[in-house]
Design a protein around this motif. Structure first.
Motif, PDB file in Angstrom:
ATOM      1  N   GLN A 102       0.861  -1.173   0.000  1.00  0.00           N
ATOM      2  CA  GLN A 102       0.000   0.000   0.000  1.00  0.00           C
ATOM      3  C   GLN A 102       0.904   1.233   0.000  1.00  0.00           C
ATOM      4  O   GLN A 102       1.850   1.301   0.784  1.00  0.00           O
ATOM      5  N   ARG A 103       0.564   2.170  -0.840  1.00  0.00           N
ATOM      6  CA  ARG A 103       1.345   3.400  -0.967  1.00  0.00           C
ATOM      7  C   ARG A 103       0.439   4.572  -0.638  1.00  0.00           C
ATOM      8  O   ARG A 103      -0.686   4.653  -1.134  1.00  0.00           O
ATOM      9  N   ALA A 104       0.948   5.478   0.194  1.00  0.00           N
ATOM     10  CA  ALA A 104       0.200   6.697   0.523  1.00  0.00           C
ATOM     11  C   ALA A 104       1.133   7.892   0.353  1.00  0.00           C
ATOM     12  O   ALA A 104       2.292   7.847   0.767  1.00  0.00           O
ATOM     13  N   GLU A 108      -4.123  13.918  -0.007  1.00  0.00           N
ATOM     14  CA  GLU A 108      -3.527  12.606   0.163  1.00  0.00           C
ATOM     15  C   GLU A 108      -4.031  11.674  -0.927  1.00  0.00           C
ATOM     16  O   GLU A 108      -5.192  11.735  -1.319  1.00  0.00           O
ATOM     17  N   SER A 109      -3.144  10.814  -1.407  1.00  0.00           N
ATOM     18  CA  SER A 109      -3.556   9.798  -2.372  1.00  0.00           C
ATOM     19  C   SER A 109      -3.068   8.440  -1.874  1.00  0.00           C
ATOM     20  O   SER A 109      -2.048   8.346  -1.200  1.00  0.00           O
ATOM     21  N   LYS A 110      -3.842   7.401  -2.222  1.00  0.00           N
ATOM     22  CA  LYS A 110      -3.505   6.042  -1.791  1.00  0.00           C
ATOM     23  C   LYS A 110      -3.701   5.085  -2.948  1.00  0.00           C
ATOM     24  O   LYS A 110      -4.561   5.302  -3.802  1.00  0.00           O
ATOM     25  N   GLU A 111      -2.901   4.023  -2.930  1.00  0.00           N
ATOM     26  CA  GLU A 111      -3.066   2.956  -3.908  1.00  0.00           C
ATOM     27  C   GLU A 111      -2.576   1.655  -3.289  1.00  0.00           C
ATOM     28  O   GLU A 111      -1.769   1.668  -2.357  1.00  0.00           O
ATOM     29  N   SER A 112      -3.071   0.544  -3.796  1.00  0.00           N
ATOM     30  CA  SER A 112      -2.649  -0.778  -3.339  1.00  0.00           C
ATOM     31  C   SER A 112      -2.258  -1.619  -4.543  1.00  0.00           C
ATOM     32  O   SER A 112      -2.825  -1.454  -5.630  1.00  0.00           O
TER      33      SER A 112
END
Length: 161
Positions: free
Chosen positions: A121-123, A130-134
């Motif tokens: 997981q990247r934040a 804020e952005s997030k991805e997995s």
């Protein structure tokens, strides 16, 4: 590298809390108690990295610092089946900030969290939000490290991973 030891590092004062002799730190390493190894290159008096170890709770961390004593890169490991696994990597940038050590606020923080089964997981946090991805199926084989012998941190402190 020149290593000095303490119980913990104080980011606000940029000084060790409860300095330890190498013998005291080695005893803490053997028992799993918390200690911090602080490294300063021979040509510098300002520390450039810290290794925090508390094996009794399965914790190890490597923190790289800039010339202003600010934490710029932090690798946090957890002890699993006798080996250390890189669980979290956090990088911070401070832009044009002149603040030192623990007084500085990062203008950008990027965090990667890993699981042993290949989930990442990247934040990213910055002023705009804020952005997030997995991602799944990530090769985490390079996230494993042997528990270092006392003072033998070379493999653990590799910056490039």
């Amino acid at each position: 590298m020149i290593w000095t030891y303490c119980e913990q590092w104080n980011n606000l004062t940029e000084k060790p809390m409860t300095p330890l002799t190498p013998e005291q730190a080695e005893a803490r390493h053997a028992s799993g108690e918390l200690y911090t190894a602080v490294s300063s290159p021979a040509e510098q008096s300002t520390p450039t990295l810290r290794v925090e170890m508390r094996l009794e709770t399965g914790y190890a961390s490597v923190i790289f610092m800039d010339e202003s004593g600010r934490d710029t890169l932090d690798y946090t490991f957890t002890l699993i089946n006798g080996s250390l696994f890189l669980e979290t990597a956090t990088s911070r940038s401070y832009g044009n900030s002149q603040e030192r050590g623990g007084y500085a606020d990062a203008d950008r923080t990027e965090t990667y969290e890993f699981t042993t089964d290949g989930v990442m997981q990247r934040a990213i946090e910055e002023e705009g939000g804020e952005s997030k991805e997995s991602r799944h199926g990530v090769d985490v084989s390079s996230n494993w490290e042997p528990v270092p012998a006392f003072g033998a941190y070379a493999s653990l402190i590799r910056r490039e991973r």
